[in-house]
Design a protein around this motif. Structure first.
Motif, PDB file in Angstrom:
ATOM      1  N   PRO A 138      41.887  28.609  11.578  1.00 29.46           N
ATOM      2  CA  PRO A 138      41.408  28.964  12.921  1.00 29.46           C
ATOM      3  C   PRO A 138      40.846  27.749  13.657  1.00 29.46           C
ATOM      4  O   PRO A 138      40.473  26.740  13.058  1.00 29.46           O
ATOM      5  CB  PRO A 138      40.312  30.002  12.648  1.00 29.46           C
ATOM      6  N   ALA A 139      40.788  27.867  14.974  1.00 29.60           N
ATOM      7  CA  ALA A 139      40.244  26.791  15.800  1.00 29.60           C
ATOM      8  C   ALA A 139      38.751  26.651  15.595  1.00 29.60           C
ATOM      9  O   ALA A 139      38.060  27.588  15.178  1.00 29.60           O
ATOM     10  CB  ALA A 139      40.533  27.080  17.268  1.00 29.60           C
ATOM     11  N   GLY A 140      38.258  25.483  15.893  1.00 24.60           N
ATOM     12  CA  GLY A 140      36.822  25.273  15.908  1.00 24.60           C
ATOM     13  C   GLY A 140      36.273  25.477  17.312  1.00 24.60           C
ATOM     14  O   GLY A 140      36.936  26.044  18.182  1.00 24.60           O
ATOM     15  N   ARG A 141      35.075  25.014  17.528  1.00 21.06           N
ATOM     16  CA  ARG A 141      34.477  25.074  18.851  1.00 21.06           C
ATOM     17  C   ARG A 141      33.946  23.693  19.175  1.00 21.06           C
ATOM     18  O   ARG A 141      33.129  23.146  18.435  1.00 21.06           O
ATOM     19  CB  ARG A 141      33.348  26.115  18.900  1.00 21.06           C
ATOM     20  N   VAL A 142      34.427  23.130  20.268  1.00 21.96           N
ATOM     21  CA  VAL A 142      34.066  21.774  20.664  1.00 21.96           C
ATOM     22  C   VAL A 142      33.243  21.842  21.939  1.00 21.96           C
ATOM     23  O   VAL A 142      33.699  22.391  22.951  1.00 21.96           O
ATOM     24  CB  VAL A 142      35.320  20.906  20.890  1.00 21.96           C
ATOM     25  N   GLU A 143      32.047  21.313  21.885  1.00 16.72           N
ATOM     26  CA  GLU A 143      31.215  21.210  23.078  1.00 16.72           C
ATOM     27  C   GLU A 143      31.261  19.779  23.594  1.00 16.72           C
ATOM     28  O   GLU A 143      31.151  18.818  22.826  1.00 16.72           O
ATOM     29  CB  GLU A 143      29.775  21.610  22.769  1.00 16.72           C
ATOM     30  N   THR A 144      31.438  19.637  24.888  1.00 18.67           N
ATOM     31  CA  THR A 144      31.459  18.327  25.524  1.00 18.67           C
ATOM     32  C   THR A 144      30.501  18.348  26.710  1.00 18.67           C
ATOM     33  O   THR A 144      30.139  19.425  27.222  1.00 18.67           O
ATOM     34  CB  THR A 144      32.872  17.970  26.015  1.00 18.67           C
ATOM     35  N   PRO A 145      30.059  17.181  27.186  1.00 17.35           N
ATOM     36  CA  PRO A 145      29.152  17.146  28.340  1.00 17.35           C
ATOM     37  C   PRO A 145      29.769  17.833  29.550  1.00 17.35           C
ATOM     38  O   PRO A 145      30.958  17.698  29.832  1.00 17.35           O
ATOM     39  CB  PRO A 145      28.962  15.651  28.582  1.00 17.35           C
ATOM     40  N   GLY A 146      28.925  18.568  30.248  1.00  8.44           N
ATOM     41  CA  GLY A 146      29.362  19.253  31.452  1.00  8.44           C
ATOM     42  C   GLY A 146      29.121  20.744  31.377  1.00  8.44           C
ATOM     43  O   GLY A 146      29.832  21.446  30.663  1.00  8.44           O
ATOM     44  N   VAL A 147      28.105  21.207  32.086  1.00 11.54           N
ATOM     45  CA  VAL A 147      27.816  22.636  32.182  1.00 11.54           C
ATOM     46  C   VAL A 147      27.909  23.024  33.644  1.00 11.54           C
ATOM     47  O   VAL A 147      27.202  22.469  34.496  1.00 11.54           O
ATOM     48  CB  VAL A 147      26.421  22.973  31.623  1.00 11.54           C
ATOM     49  N   GLU A 148      28.796  23.956  33.947  1.00  6.29           N
ATOM     50  CA  GLU A 148      28.997  24.385  35.333  1.00  6.29           C
ATOM     51  C   GLU A 148      28.188  25.637  35.628  1.00  6.29           C
ATOM     52  O   GLU A 148      28.209  26.596  34.850  1.00  6.29           O
ATOM     53  CB  GLU A 148      30.481  24.667  35.612  1.00  6.29           C
ATOM     54  N   THR A 149      27.499  25.614  36.754  1.00  4.80           N
ATOM     55  CA  THR A 149      26.770  26.781  37.246  1.00  4.80           C
ATOM     56  C   THR A 149      27.382  27.179  38.573  1.00  4.80           C
ATOM     57  O   THR A 149      27.550  26.338  39.465  1.00  4.80           O
ATOM     58  CB  THR A 149      25.279  26.448  37.432  1.00  4.80           C
ATOM     59  N   PHE A 150      27.722  28.461  38.710  1.00  2.00           N
ATOM     60  CA  PHE A 150      28.418  28.940  39.893  1.00  2.00           C
ATOM     61  C   PHE A 150      27.482  29.774  40.770  1.00  2.00           C
ATOM     62  O   PHE A 150      26.692  30.572  40.265  1.00  2.00           O
ATOM     63  CB  PHE A 150      29.618  29.813  39.502  1.00  2.00           C
ATOM     64  N   ALA A 151      27.602  29.572  42.056  1.00  2.00           N
ATOM     65  CA  ALA A 151      26.931  30.427  43.037  1.00  2.00           C
ATOM     66  C   ALA A 151      27.986  30.825  44.057  1.00  2.00           C
ATOM     67  O   ALA A 151      28.268  30.082  44.998  1.00  2.00           O
ATOM     68  CB  ALA A 151      25.765  29.697  43.699  1.00  2.00           C
ATOM     69  N   SER A 152      28.618  31.962  43.828  1.00  2.00           N
ATOM     70  CA  SER A 152      29.720  32.376  44.691  1.00  2.00           C
ATOM     71  C   SER A 152      29.210  32.861  46.036  1.00  2.00           C
ATOM     72  O   SER A 152      28.107  33.417  46.142  1.00  2.00           O
ATOM     73  CB  SER A 152      30.525  33.494  44.027  1.00  2.00           C
ATOM     74  N   SER A 153      30.020  32.661  47.059  1.00  2.84           N
ATOM     75  CA  SER A 153      29.712  33.250  48.355  1.00  2.84           C
ATOM     76  C   SER A 153      29.996  34.743  48.286  1.00  2.84           C
ATOM     77  O   SER A 153      30.654  35.218  47.370  1.00  2.84           O
ATOM     78  CB  SER A 153      30.584  32.603  49.432  1.00  2.84           C
ATOM     79  N   PRO A 154      29.506  35.513  49.260  1.00  3.81           N
ATOM     80  CA  PRO A 154      29.716  36.963  49.203  1.00  3.81           C
ATOM     81  C   PRO A 154      31.200  37.321  49.199  1.00  3.81           C
ATOM     82  O   PRO A 154      32.006  36.670  49.857  1.00  3.81           O
ATOM     83  CB  PRO A 154      29.034  37.469  50.477  1.00  3.81           C
ATOM     84  N   HIS A 155      31.545  38.345  48.430  1.00 11.07           N
ATOM     85  CA  HIS A 155      32.906  38.857  48.421  1.00 11.07           C
ATOM     86  C   HIS A 155      33.033  39.932  49.495  1.00 11.07           C
ATOM     87  O   HIS A 155      32.077  40.631  49.801  1.00 11.07           O
ATOM     88  CB  HIS A 155      33.257  39.457  47.062  1.00 11.07           C
ATOM     89  N   ALA A 156      34.221  40.038  50.026  1.00 10.16           N
ATOM     90  CA  ALA A 156      34.468  41.042  51.049  1.00 10.16           C
ATOM     91  C   ALA A 156      35.823  41.679  50.814  1.00 10.16           C
ATOM     92  O   ALA A 156      36.740  41.043  50.272  1.00 10.16           O
ATOM     93  CB  ALA A 156      34.425  40.413  52.436  1.00 10.16           C
ATOM     94  N   LEU A 157      35.956  42.945  51.188  1.00  8.93           N
ATOM     95  CA  LEU A 157      37.231  43.645  51.121  1.00  8.93           C
ATOM     96  C   LEU A 157      37.834  43.595  52.515  1.00  8.93           C
ATOM     97  O   LEU A 157      37.344  44.245  53.445  1.00  8.93           O
ATOM     98  CB  LEU A 157      36.999  45.092  50.678  1.00  8.93           C
ATOM     99  N   VAL A 158      38.879  42.785  52.687  1.00  8.86           N
ATOM    100  CA  VAL A 158      39.409  42.515  54.017  1.00  8.86           C
ATOM    101  C   VAL A 158      40.899  42.809  54.068  1.00  8.86           C
ATOM    102  O   VAL A 158      41.573  42.892  53.039  1.00  8.86           O
ATOM    103  CB  VAL A 158      39.173  41.041  54.414  1.00  8.86           C
ATOM    104  N   GLU A 159      41.395  42.985  55.291  1.00 14.12           N
ATOM    105  CA  GLU A 159      42.839  43.058  55.500  1.00 14.12           C
ATOM    106  C   GLU A 159      43.353  41.624  55.541  1.00 14.12           C
ATOM    107  O   GLU A 159      42.998  40.844  56.425  1.00 14.12           O
ATOM    108  CB  GLU A 159      43.144  43.784  56.802  1.00 14.12           C
ATOM    109  N   PRO A 160      44.175  41.236  54.557  1.00 11.75           N
ATOM    110  CA  PRO A 160      44.494  39.815  54.409  1.00 11.75           C
ATOM    111  C   PRO A 160      45.375  39.274  55.520  1.00 11.75           C
ATOM    112  O   PRO A 160      46.120  40.003  56.186  1.00 11.75           O
ATOM    113  CB  PRO A 160      45.223  39.769  53.065  1.00 11.75           C
TER     114      PRO A 160
END
Length: 969
Positions: free
Chosen positions: A737-759
């Motif tokens: 099985p695969a291992g788990r590799v941690e590397t530098p870089g942690v991403e934090t997300f702050a999404s804008s509001p989602h909307a249900l729109v007519e595309p």
């Protein structure tokens, strides 16, 4: 990858005595159970498994047996047949039946003899006298090898690549792979015997009368035997060097599965000694595996998992065990699933690295008919899956960089692992119609295939390549967050139903949301999470399994088909999921399912449409149906037969995974019966044929779509997180099985509001109008380990357009209720003009002031029109694009026709000026109401009355038009 010499080769089986013959009628049940699956009930070589085996089973009715000790013109001795039944012929796929009592094996000898007239009335033939071995050196046999013509088949070096190979029905073995490829044994005496007897039923002739002295044949036997022994060592060295080049340890899988090894004692239950109660792996597969294991259920496990079923303890039994035979690291090397689900010798590279020897199809080449009743798309899975989008993720990886201006649109392609396509542009699977369509589509440039894709770079390499930490963080963000679902790794286990396996097992072995086993295997009792529900493989995959990745274990989209009880597999076929063997850069090019495949159009049933309908490339004539076993099956848009789509007369049915027959609504029926659900439906789908000709069905039947205006991303390289791309490769051996590799870089997300729109609307790769949604738009700030900050400024694609990329909408949110006419024809946003851009505005807007912060909402801004825009960089956008246009994610084009946003694929575009003008009906009110207050208006009010409701207004306008269009006016 290649079998080793069995523990007891053919020649070593020497029965003590021959019991009296047995009535064949009493032995027939044993023959049907052990032999008929391959050799057929009549022994003619046409058993159910025969068409899948890498070497055709012998026709027992002819009396021509490859392994014998008698002269070629005599039937084999009874002892020869006993040896073959006891030892098996592992290189040809025949298992050992040594677990059967000796008396039963002799009874099978009598039954086999009863099948052929060659044994009737013939006295028992005496074995050939090989004599004593003279003192010969292997080098003496080299000239005999050439003089005897051996090289014409086996090649100068014995690799099975001689000049006559293309004319042979059965490819000669590569002798350099070692003693295990010699069916009759690899010792000098064994090889001499084969030279004298030949191998009847194969291209291998006898050299007994070829004019060579017995000493010369002994020299030739010594040369060939030495070639095998030396070749085995070279083979191991080549594979070790290959693994070292991948950074992996471990030896190659060179041992033959225990199907060819006799058990240490007749009653051995193998794996079932501990795993008693474990489920049958599959109702169709288990009998086949048991047959190939010589009838030993407890040894059949090793055909997939390796290990040693007869090991004296757990440690010995699990030595060299392959826990997940479906792992692509196993399959790509010809093991696990690739032993059966690959064309023989079809795998020549692994992640772009040439393999030391071509592998695959070591046991058989299975053709599935689960999705395609003809089997045209049911083979070569081991080649196709690693190159398909679910494994390589080319579209996601490449577009994440191209959408942010880091690489040119359209490539060069990047993926989660190195990807190549050594077999060329012809698909490895598909009907002849499908292959013809693919060839034509490639020639015309509609389809695009990738010959090579490298790995998407991590932050260090990306920062150097793209010049800046923030720009390098885009690829790193993909590796940390988006690449959790590719099939080369298990992904992210945990809460929310994310437990799954990797490779083939990710789909075909079912997991529960809690990752706990419900198996009857006692060794798993009380085990924690991380196990499948049961020890079973299924080809009918429920949507709940798809949800582990595609919905991250959450709920399902509000899709009409799902609400009606359909599963994902009821629509998506093998090519959609596994690929066809070509490497396509985006999902739109691999996935072929189209709405018209089931529903047809208002003027044509599905079978009346051409192959390729809905795309710019179409084959002449109607696609028709394919009849298999008296059932007419519909074809996909690209010409592959679909097992669950059935035509009966002028009706169509979908036989879903739950076995229910569901009528398929056919649009032509609605046209013929004028049975449309509303006037809007009739007008849109029948009265105006150009809608069907120019629009994707999704343009209307996905009336609203979830839209995100982008994300704030903080990348902190002073911390570490799991890199899913690197983790997939973190293995000591490909069989672990695969291992788990941690590397530098942690991403934090702050999404804008989602909307249900007519595309908004645009034109996709098919040249048809469809909905668009914005995607992969970032405001990224990267912080290095020392606290330094680098920002991703305004980025532009290779076209010079802002990287607020829009892409065609392919959601699972199909509704019966369609988008209203007004939502397209009177909407500036639908036409690509953006929010609030009406006809009274100038074609090219004047410059607008910088965006202003929204009071009390830090990090969010307001645009020139009072609409919340994407919170991108505060500096003015470049490239001649006004700031307000750049951050209105739905504004794709100006009224003057200037494109100001990018689309994901080079073949996609906004609506043209002509298309927008024909579509737009905004402001149509003035056509009538400009007459308000005039005598003409007063006359219309007196005649038609006032319209106090929308419905009354529609009736009045309709009556007016009818009067105007009345003949004679």
């Amino acid at each position: 990858m290649v079998p080793r010499a069995p523990a007891r080769p053919w020649s070593s089986w020497r029965p003590a005595s021959r019991p009296p013959p047995v009535d064949p009628r009493a032995t027939r049940p044993a023959f049907e159970r052990h032999c008929a699956p391959c050799h057929g009930e009549r022994g003619d070589g046409h058993g159910d498994l025969a068409r899948f085996l890498r070497a055709p089973p012998a026709d027992l009715t002819t009396g021509d047996f490859a392994l014998r000790s008698t002269s070629p013109d005599s039937p084999p001795a009874d002892a020869d047949l006993f040896r073959t039944i006891s030892a098996g012929i592992p290189p040809a796929g025949m298992p050992s039946f040594a677990q059967l009592p000796e008396a039963d094996r002799w009874a099978l000898v009598d039954y086999v003899k009863s099948l052929s007239p060659a044994f009737l009335g013939e006295p028992a033939a005496a074995p050939l006298d090989l004599g004593a071995e003279p003192p010969v050196r292997p080098e003496e046999g080299a000239s005999i090898y050439r003089a005897a013509g051996c090289a014409s088949c086996h090649g100068d070096g014995g690799r099975g690549d001689g000049s006559a190979v293309s004319d042979l029905a059965e490819k000669p073995p590569d002798l350099t792979l070692g003693p295990g490829v010699f069916e009759g044994g690899a010792t000098r005496r064994d090889v001499l015997r084969t030279l004298l007897t030949g191998m009847p039923g194969t291209p291998m002739p006898s050299y007994a009368e070829a004019g060579f002295s017995r000493r010369q044949l002994w020299a030739l036997a010594a040369y060939v035997s030495d070639l095998a022994n030396r070749g085995r060592g070279d083979w191991v060295t080549r594979w070790r060097r290959f693994f070292g080049g991948l950074g992996l340890a471990g030896a190659p899988k060179g041992d033959d599965p225990p199907r060819s090894r006799p058990p240490p004692f007749p009653a051995a239950d193998g794996c079932l000694r501990c795993h008693e109660g474990i489920e049958s792996i599959n109702a169709k597969m288990q009998p086949v595996l048991d047959t190939m294991a010589g009838g030993r259920r407890g040894a059949s496990c090793a055909l997939c998992h390796d290990g040693d079923p007869d090991g004296p303890d757990e440690r010995a039994a699990h030595r060299n065990l392959v826990a997940n035979p479906g792992s692509l690291w196993v399959v790509g090397l010809g093991e696990g699933c690739a032993r059966c689900h690959a064309t023989a010798g079809s795998l020549s590279t692994f992640q772009g690295h040439p393999l030391p020897t071509a592998v695959g199809g070591r046991l058989m080449s299975v053709v599935s008919r689960t999705d395609d009743p003809t089997g045209a798309t049911g083979g070569a899975h081991a080649y196709r899956v690693p190159r398909g989008l679910m494994a390589a993720e080319l579209g996601k990886a490449t577009n994440s960089l191209a959408a942010n201006g880091l690489i040119p649109k359209g490539g060069p392609a990047v993926a989660d692992v190195p990807v190549d396509d050594p077999d060329g542009a012809s698909p490895a699977a598909g009907s002849e119609a499908y292959k013809s369509w693919v060839s034509l589509a490639l020639d015309r440039g509609f389809l695009r295939r990738v010959a090579w894709a490298d790995v998407i770079p991590a932050a260090p390499a990306g920062s150097r390549q793209f010049e800046g930490l923030a720009r390098g963080a885009v690829g790193d963000m993909f590796r940390k967050d988006c690449a959790r679902c590719h099939l080369w790794d298990r992904g992210w286990p945990g809460a929310g139903g994310r437990y799954r396996s990797e490779g083939c097992s990710a789909c075909h072995v079912l997991y529960g949301d809690d990752g706990r086993s419900r198996s009857h295997d006692p060794t798993l009792a009380g085990e924690g999470p991380g196990h499948p529900l049961q020890h079973r493989i299924t080809a009918t995959i429920p949507s709940s399994q798809c949800a582990h990745c595609h919905w991250r274990g959450g709920g399902y989209y509000s899709d009409l088909h799902y609400k009606r009880g359909l599963e994902c597999q009821d629509c998506h076929d093998s090519v959609d999921v596994h690929g066809d063997g070509n490497v396509y850069p985006t999902m739109h090019l691999q996935v072929s399912i189209a709405c018209q495949d089931c529903h047809g159009t208002a003027r044509a049933y599905p079978w009346e449409l051409p192959v390729g309908y809905g795309s710019p490339v179409q084959l002449p004539g109607q696609r028709g149906v394919v009849r298999v076993d008296g059932i007419d099956h519909l074809l996909s848009s690209r010409g592959n037969a679909e097992a669950r789509w059935v035509r009966r007369g002028e009706t169509a049915l979908l036989i879903s995974l739950d076995g229910r027959e569901r009528p398929i609504p056919l649009l032509k029926d609605l046209h013929l019966r004028n049975a449309w659900s509303s006037d809007a439906a009739r007008v849109a789908m029948d009265a105006i044929p150009r809608h069907e000709e120019k629009l994707e069905c999704l343009a209307c039947h996905v009336p609203r779509a979830v839209q995100c205006q982008g994300c704030h991303v903080e990348s902190d390289f002073g911390k570490k997180a799991i890199d899913w791309v690197a983790s997939a490769s973190a293995r000591r051996s490909p069989f672990e099985p695969a291992g788990r590799v941690e590397t530098p870089g942690v991403e934090t997300f702050a999404s804008s509001p989602h909307a249900l729109v007519e595309p908004a609307l645009g034109v996709d790769l098919n040249g048809r109008v469809t909905g668009l949604v914005p995607g992969c738009l970032l405001s990224l700030r990267a912080r290095d380990a020392d606290g330094g900050v680098d920002r991703l400024g305004a980025t532009f694609t290779s076209e010079g357009l802002p990287s607020a990329t829009l892409a065609p909408l392919i959601p699972h949110q199909v509704n019966r209720e369609a988008r209203s006419c007004e939502s397209c024809h009177t909407s500036s946003m639908a036409l690509g003009y953006g929010v609030g851009r009406h006809r009274d505005e100038p074609p090219e807007p004047a410059p607008v002031p910088e965006r202003q912060p929204i009071p009390g909402e830090e990090g969010r801004f307001i645009g020139a029109h009072g609409v919340t825009m994407f919170p991108g960089p505060s500096s003015s956008a470049g490239g001649g694009i006004e700031a307000s246009d750049r951050f209105d994610v739905n504004r794709l084009v100006t009224r003057a026709g200037r494109q100001i946003k990018s689309l994901a694929d080079p073949g996609e575009r906004p609506l043209s000026s002509q298309e927008r003008n024909v579509t737009e009906r905004e402001g149509i009110c003035l056509a009538c109401h400009r007459l308000s207050g005039t005598p003409a208006w007063a006359s219309a009010v007196r005649r038609f009355g006032r319209t106090d409701t929308p419905e009354a207004h529609d009736r009045a306008v309709g009556a007016l038009l009818e009067q105007l269009l009345r003949p004679g006016r």
